[in-house]
Design a protein around this motif. Structure first.
Motif, mmCIF file in Angstrom:
data_model
loop_
_atom_site.group_PDB
_atom_site.id
_atom_site.type_symbol
_atom_site.label_atom_id
_atom_site.label_comp_id
_atom_site.label_asym_id
_atom_site.label_seq_id
_atom_site.Cartn_x
_atom_site.Cartn_y
_atom_site.Cartn_z
ATOM 1 N N ASN A 41 0.831 -1.213 0.000
ATOM 2 C CA ASN A 41 0.000 0.000 0.000
ATOM 3 C C ASN A 41 0.860 1.254 0.000
ATOM 4 O O ASN A 41 0.529 2.243 -0.655
ATOM 5 C CB ASN A 41 -0.920 0.002 1.226
ATOM 6 N N LEU A 79 -1.025 4.466 -1.458
ATOM 7 C CA LEU A 79 -2.326 4.477 -0.783
ATOM 8 C C LEU A 79 -2.160 4.862 0.682
ATOM 9 O O LEU A 79 -3.106 5.285 1.324
ATOM 10 C CB LEU A 79 -2.987 3.103 -0.891
ATOM 11 N N GLU A 80 -0.955 4.682 1.176
ATOM 12 C CA GLU A 80 -0.664 5.014 2.578
ATOM 13 C C GLU A 80 0.669 5.733 2.601
ATOM 14 O O GLU A 80 1.521 5.514 1.728
ATOM 15 C CB GLU A 80 -0.533 3.728 3.390
ATOM 16 N N GLU A 88 -2.603 13.905 -2.642
ATOM 17 C CA GLU A 88 -3.471 12.815 -3.059
ATOM 18 C C GLU A 88 -3.805 12.921 -4.542
ATOM 19 O O GLU A 88 -3.875 11.934 -5.256
ATOM 20 C CB GLU A 88 -4.762 12.820 -2.228
ATOM 21 N N LYS A 89 -3.991 14.154 -4.973
ATOM 22 C CA LYS A 89 -4.312 14.394 -6.368
ATOM 23 C C LYS A 89 -3.192 13.920 -7.286
ATOM 24 O O LYS A 89 -3.424 13.233 -8.281
ATOM 25 C CB LYS A 89 -4.541 15.891 -6.566
ATOM 26 N N THR A 94 -2.886 10.136 -7.364
ATOM 27 C CA THR A 94 -3.901 9.514 -8.220
ATOM 28 C C THR A 94 -3.491 9.597 -9.678
ATOM 29 O O THR A 94 -3.608 8.628 -10.426
ATOM 30 C CB THR A 94 -5.252 10.216 -8.038
ATOM 31 N N LYS A 95 -3.024 10.765 -10.071
ATOM 32 C CA LYS A 95 -2.574 10.949 -11.458
ATOM 33 C C LYS A 95 -1.416 9.990 -11.773
ATOM 34 O O LYS A 95 -1.370 9.384 -12.840
ATOM 35 C CB LYS A 95 -2.090 12.402 -11.643
ATOM 36 N N ARG A 137 -0.695 7.174 -10.305
ATOM 37 C CA ARG A 137 -1.191 5.798 -10.398
ATOM 38 C C ARG A 137 -1.839 5.547 -11.748
ATOM 39 O O ARG A 137 -1.651 4.510 -12.364
ATOM 40 C CB ARG A 137 -2.223 5.544 -9.296
ATOM 41 N N GLN A 138 -2.600 6.548 -12.172
ATOM 42 C CA GLN A 138 -3.292 6.427 -13.453
ATOM 43 C C GLN A 138 -2.295 6.119 -14.578
ATOM 44 O O GLN A 138 -2.575 5.327 -15.459
ATOM 45 C CB GLN A 138 -4.007 7.752 -13.727
ATOM 46 N N PHE A 145 -3.291 -2.519 -10.956
ATOM 47 C CA PHE A 145 -3.612 -3.183 -9.690
ATOM 48 C C PHE A 145 -4.423 -4.447 -9.918
ATOM 49 O O PHE A 145 -5.400 -4.444 -10.654
ATOM 50 C CB PHE A 145 -4.459 -2.242 -8.826
ATOM 51 N N LEU A 190 -11.981 0.608 -17.977
ATOM 52 C CA LEU A 190 -12.124 1.673 -16.980
ATOM 53 C C LEU A 190 -10.864 2.546 -16.814
ATOM 54 O O LEU A 190 -10.962 3.780 -16.848
ATOM 55 C CB LEU A 190 -12.531 1.058 -15.640
ATOM 56 N N PRO A 191 -9.677 1.931 -16.662
ATOM 57 C CA PRO A 191 -8.490 2.787 -16.521
ATOM 58 C C PRO A 191 -8.286 3.703 -17.723
ATOM 59 O O PRO A 191 -7.820 4.833 -17.576
ATOM 60 C CB PRO A 191 -7.343 1.785 -16.404
ATOM 61 N N THR A 197 -10.753 4.816 -19.560
ATOM 62 C CA THR A 197 -11.797 5.833 -19.432
ATOM 63 C C THR A 197 -11.308 6.971 -18.547
ATOM 64 O O THR A 197 -11.490 8.142 -18.866
ATOM 65 C CB THR A 197 -13.066 5.217 -18.821
ATOM 66 N N PHE A 198 -10.670 6.601 -17.440
ATOM 67 C CA PHE A 198 -10.159 7.632 -16.532
ATOM 68 C C PHE A 198 -9.107 8.499 -17.213
ATOM 69 O O PHE A 198 -8.941 9.663 -16.887
ATOM 70 C CB PHE A 198 -9.554 6.989 -15.277
ATOM 71 N N MET A 213 -11.355 11.790 -17.338
ATOM 72 C CA MET A 213 -12.579 11.221 -17.929
ATOM 73 C C MET A 213 -13.265 12.284 -18.763
ATOM 74 O O MET A 213 -13.349 13.435 -18.334
ATOM 75 C CB MET A 213 -13.526 10.820 -16.793
ATOM 76 N N ASP A 223 -18.523 10.199 -20.934
ATOM 77 C CA ASP A 223 -18.355 9.005 -20.111
ATOM 78 C C ASP A 223 -18.915 9.233 -18.720
ATOM 79 O O ASP A 223 -19.550 8.347 -18.144
ATOM 80 C CB ASP A 223 -16.870 8.651 -20.019
ATOM 81 N N LYS A 248 -10.622 5.025 -7.356
ATOM 82 C CA LYS A 248 -9.473 5.850 -6.963
ATOM 83 C C LYS A 248 -8.169 5.111 -7.187
ATOM 84 O O LYS A 248 -7.201 5.680 -7.703
ATOM 85 C CB LYS A 248 -9.592 6.238 -5.489
ATOM 86 N N LEU A 271 -7.590 2.752 -9.247
ATOM 87 C CA LEU A 271 -7.352 2.570 -10.679
ATOM 88 C C LEU A 271 -7.005 3.885 -11.360
ATOM 89 O O LEU A 271 -6.762 3.923 -12.560
ATOM 90 C CB LEU A 271 -8.577 1.970 -11.356
ATOM 91 N N GLY A 272 -7.019 4.970 -10.608
ATOM 92 C CA GLY A 272 -6.541 6.229 -11.174
ATOM 93 C C GLY A 272 -7.621 7.202 -11.613
ATOM 94 O O GLY A 272 -7.361 8.053 -12.455
ATOM 95 N N ASP A 307 -9.547 10.485 -11.460
ATOM 96 C CA ASP A 307 -9.239 11.797 -10.890
ATOM 97 C C ASP A 307 -10.205 12.104 -9.763
ATOM 98 O O ASP A 307 -11.373 11.756 -9.830
ATOM 99 C CB ASP A 307 -9.391 12.891 -11.961
ATOM 100 N N LEU A 308 -9.683 12.792 -8.747
ATOM 101 C CA LEU A 308 -10.552 13.154 -7.626
ATOM 102 C C LEU A 308 -11.707 14.015 -8.105
ATOM 103 O O LEU A 308 -12.849 13.848 -7.678
ATOM 104 C CB LEU A 308 -9.747 13.909 -6.565
ATOM 105 N N LEU A 321 -7.830 3.477 0.534
ATOM 106 C CA LEU A 321 -7.437 2.254 1.224
ATOM 107 C C LEU A 321 -8.577 1.742 2.101
ATOM 108 O O LEU A 321 -8.949 0.576 2.043
ATOM 109 C CB LEU A 321 -6.207 2.555 2.083
#
Lengths: 234, 449
Positions: free
Chosen positions: A49, A54-55, A74-75, A78-79, A81-82, A87, A106-107, A109-110, B1, B5, B351, B353-354, B356-357, B443
């Motif tokens: 993690n 994530l932690e 965090e923002k 996330t980017k 990780r994207q 995972f 989905l990934p 799509t993000f 996104m 979508d 989250k 999987l990425g 965006d917030l 998490l």
């Protein structure tokens, strides 16, 4: 690729302080398949993690591709990780309302990939995990093995440099385990990705290039299997 | 996104829990339609006031009378000797928004047309103002600047004529039928003497000093369209001609001591009619005329107080409706919070999987907004149906009072505003749940079973 330096993680549960990770340092090389092996409570999942952002560690740094994960907001994480991380979960974690195809894409799509393009890529992924006939199925219409194959397809679909797998076969029987594992390994090798596994199952660990034994928050020993000579504890 | 979508995903999530979504939307439907219907009642009231008033006369006219401004003391010009003369007319004309000012003098005259005779009020006006003040002819034409002896008659004016030779000459407005008279083609004689043409009663000595009344030859050039206003009951002629007639009549009557009252003084007008370009400026213009010391009057005064009443009604009615929309808003928030509890794990996976917030926040806002919008849309449909029903059922017994307006009116702007409002209510209700979803620890979320 992934550089773990003096990572320490302490949880505070009420008044008590629980040391999950004591002091871990390790370098994981590009294209390596690395397995963290340990009993439950050894701290292996915590390490994963922390590596995935994530932690945050209590102390120490994690550097992935030259970037310090624990310093990111965090923002930003996330980017990151994207773009860089895939995972695979123990409990698959597919979105129940989406079809297999939609879950896999989905990934993408993000990332904002247009629909026709991401559908094409996702279709190829599903084909390579042998689920071509199930693209329109919802997770509830599939068996555990099938669901995990969808999960693998999802993790690899955006061709991230690193894929994390947390007990990927924990919910599967031994025959399916074999299938799923070889599927993952083949994919990682094919796309030249770094695969980081976490498990308590010795037989799973045998698939890896390197096995890192974790015990009570410390690295107990590192076992290498020929190919990746020279890698070890820092 | 990308947005498409997001929309698809939000829609998918809403459709997943059909019953709950439907119930939440139902709350918004009820809330929206109760506001819209309540407001529509108030608006209909407003409309029917306006309709009633416009039947009474033009709404952008202000009348300024030459009485009531002195001795009042309240008006700024009180005590001063204010005159409603050319000077006053000019200064009124200069007020912004004034389209035309029509000074008016009235004379009560007798007109003889062939065998028929009638007493009627003749109003002196400036011919070029006739069009500005919405005079419309049915037959013939309006006055022209060169018309010295032309008269334009109101539609109902024939009621004033009778044949003095008949036994029961008074037809009047209550008569069995209007007298047949052709004011356009007959030769007309106008006089200010009310005795002209009457048979003299026997035994009454004629005053030898009295000069015979002066007679004027006039000709009718037009009959006005029926307008349901005072215009129907007046005749109109050139101001200058009327002025002359009045002056001459005063001269002849001076000897008898029958001098007219101050209201007919030569340099003053009896009344000034002011036309304002835009109905919304009427109040401002009226206010300015008031500061000059006159007492202006317009139907807008009445409209204002009526509007005040209907605004209060609307506020009360709208308030009642707003309560139900507020309840609906709480419903939306509740639904969204529940939905987050249910989908905690899903949010966590997204989250990891990425996602965006901001995308996660958008997704939840979108869902709440869709509930608001969908509810608003259906609520509008329901409102129109209710409005239709109300007008069908209630229109009958209120019809006499409300005219053509009905008891419920939903203007397009109200519909649009309601739709926008319900959507905003949805978004606002969804705001805090969406934030919560965004700030959920990934998490914790994937750990939760």
């Amino acid at each position: 690729m992934v550089n773990i330096q003096n990572v320490r993680k302490v949880y505070k549960i009420g008044e008590e302080r629980v040391v999950a990770l004591n002091d871990i340092s390790l370098k994981i090389h590009p294209e390596e398949i690395c397995c963290f092996l340990g009993t439950s409570g050894s701290g292996k999942s915590t390490l994963l993690n922390i590596m995935a952002g994530l932690e945050k560690p209590t102390k120490g740094t994690i550097t992935i591709q030259g970037k310090k994960i624990e310093k990111m907001s965090e923002k930003e994480v996330t980017k990151f990780r994207q773009k860089n991380i895939g995972f695979v979960f123990q409990s698959y974690n597919l979105l129940p309302s989406l079809t297999a195809l939609e879950n896999v894409s989905l990934p993408l799509t993000f990332r904002g990939v247009p629909k026709n393009m991401r559908d094409r890529i996702a279709m190829e992924m599903l084909e390579s995990v042998g689920l071509k006939k199930h693209i329109a199925h919802k997770p509830s219409q599939m068996s555990g093995g099938q669901q995990q194959r969808v999960g693998i397809a999802r993790a690899f679909v955006s061709k991230p440099p690193i894929v994390f797998a947390d007990e990927p076969t924990g919910n599967l029987d031994s025959k399916t385990t074999e299938e799923v594992m070889s599927l993952m390994l083949n994919m990682a090798r094919e796309y030249k990705q770094t695969l980081i596994l976490v498990t308590h199952d010795k037989s799973i660990a045998e698939f890896a290039d390197r096995i890192v034994y974790i015990l009570d928050g410390n690295i107990e020993k590192v076992e290498e299997k020929g190919l990746m000579k020279g890698a070890g504890i820092e | 996104m990308n947005n498409l979508d997001l929309i698809k995903m939000a829609l998918g999530n809403l459709l997943r829990r059909k019953t709950r979504t439907l119930l939440t939307i139902l709350g918004v439907v009820i809330g929206t339609s109760s506001i819209v219907v309540m407001l529509s009642l108030g608006i209909a009231m407003d409309y029917s006031f306006k309709e009633q008033l416009s039947r009474m006369g033009s709404l952008n006219l202000i009348d300024v009378n030459n009485y009531g401004f002195y001795g009042e003391g309240i008006a700024p010009g009180g005590g001063k000797d204010l005159k409603l003369d050319d000077h006053a007319v000019n200064s009124i004309r200069q007020i912004q928004g004034v389209q035309g000012v029509m000074p008016i003098k009235t004379a009560y005259v007798r007109i003889v047309a062939g065998k028929m005779m009638g007493n009627l009020p003749v109003i002196g006006i400036q011919p070029e103002l006739m069009e500005v003040f919405d005079f419309k002819v049915e037959t013939g034409r309006l006055l022209m600047a060169s018309d010295k002896d032309a008269i334009v008659f109101g539609k109902q004016i024939t009621m004033n004529f009778y044949n003095p030779r008949l036994r029961n000459p008074q037809f009047g407005p209550m008569g069995p039928e209007p007298p047949k008279i052709d004011l356009m083609n007959n030769k007309l004689i106008l006089t200010t003497s009310m005795e002209y043409g009457e048979r003299r009663m026997a035994g009454v000595e004629r005053d030898p000093n009295q000069k015979p009344p002066k007679l004027y030859k006039v000709k009718g050039v037009g009959i006005l369209q029926e307008s349901q206003s005072e215009k129907d009951y007046n005749a109109y002629m050139h101001m200058d001609t009327l002025q002359k007639i009045l002056e001459e009549s005063q001269r002849t009557e001076q000897g008898e001591g029958q001098r007219r009252r101050g209201s007919q003084q030569n340099d003053q007008y009896e009344r000034v009619s002011v036309k304002v370009e835009d109905i919304n400026q009427v109040e401002a213009v009226q206010e300015q005329i008031k500061t000059m010391g006159f007492q202006p009057f317009s139907l807008t005064d009445m409209l204002k107080s009526m509007k005040e009443t209907s605004r209060k009604m609307q506020a009360i009615l709208g308030g009642i409706g707003a309560v139900s929309l507020f309840v609906a808003a709480i419903g939306i928030t509740n639904t969204m919070v529940m939905s987050i509890y249910e989908r905690t794990r899903e949010i966590g996976v997204m989250k990891v999987l990425g996602a965006d917030l901001t995308d996660i926040r958008k997704l939840f806002l979108l869902e709440a907004g869709m509930i608001g919008f969908g509810g608003g849309l259906l609520g509008l449909v329901l409102s129109y149906l209710i409005s239709l029903g109300l007008n069908k059922i209630g229109g009958g017994f209120l019809g006499g009072m409300g005219g053509n307006t009905g008891i419920s009116v939903i203007p397009f702007q109200l519909a649009m505003a309601a739709l926008a409002f319900s959507t905003i209510v949805g978004l606002v209700s969804g705001f805090s749940p969406a934030r919560r979803a965004m700030n959920l620890s990934a998490l914790e979320a994937i750990r939760s079973e």
